[in-house]
Write an enzyme that holds these catalytic residues in place. Structure first.
Site, PDB file in Angstrom:
ATOM      1  CB  VAL A  63      -0.975   0.059   1.204  1.00 50.43           C
ATOM      2  CG1 VAL A  63      -0.156   0.234   2.557  1.00 50.43           C
ATOM      3  CG2 VAL A  63      -2.137   1.086   1.056  1.00 50.43           C
ATOM      4  CB  CYS A  64       1.715   3.979  -1.756  1.00 46.69           C
ATOM      5  SG  CYS A  64       0.838   3.991  -3.345  1.00 46.69           S
ATOM      6  CE  LYS A  65      -2.235  11.761  -0.538  1.00 43.78           C
ATOM      7  NZ  LYS A  65      -1.694  13.034  -0.617  1.00 43.78           N
TER       8      LYS A  65
END
Length: 112
Positions: A63-65
């Site tokens: 996951v990232c933004k």
């Protein structure tokens, strides 16, 4: 909330992370400190190649933004034999779904 889509890349929404997967947060330190999933493992994308030995064993949900950086990391890890899926919509989708967030230092958590 729409996320970055990458055809052919294994992807799931925040509510569909496979059981037993480690949530691997690849955002940078300031993003992590502002707000992250309580049980996530933090390993910034900029440090992945230098810290490959720290990648948790077993299935990963990356996951990232929004989903762009995590898609790149997911593809990179899959090429190296890791079982990894991209979290579409990233932490913005996580937050929008009301999933738990915690911040470093005890202040209010937010995705930046």
């Amino acid at each position: 909330m729409d996320g970055v889509s990458h055809p052919g890349l294994p992807s799931v929404g925040p509510g569909d992370i496979p059981p037993g997967s480690t949530l691997l947060d690849v955002r940078e330190d300031d993003e992590w400190a502002a707000g992250h999933a309580p049980d996530a493992v933090h390993l910034p994308m900029s440090q992945i190649t230098a810290r490959l030995d720290e990648i948790p064993a077993g299935p990963l949900a990356v996951v990232c933004k929004v989903g762009g950086r995590s898609a790149q990391v997911t593809a990179f890890l899959a090429q190296r034999g890791h079982e990894a899926v991209n979290v579409t919509g990233g932490m913005l989708a996580w937050e929008a779904q009301g999933r738990p967030l915690t911040a470093e230092g005890g202040g209010p958590a937010a995705v930046i």
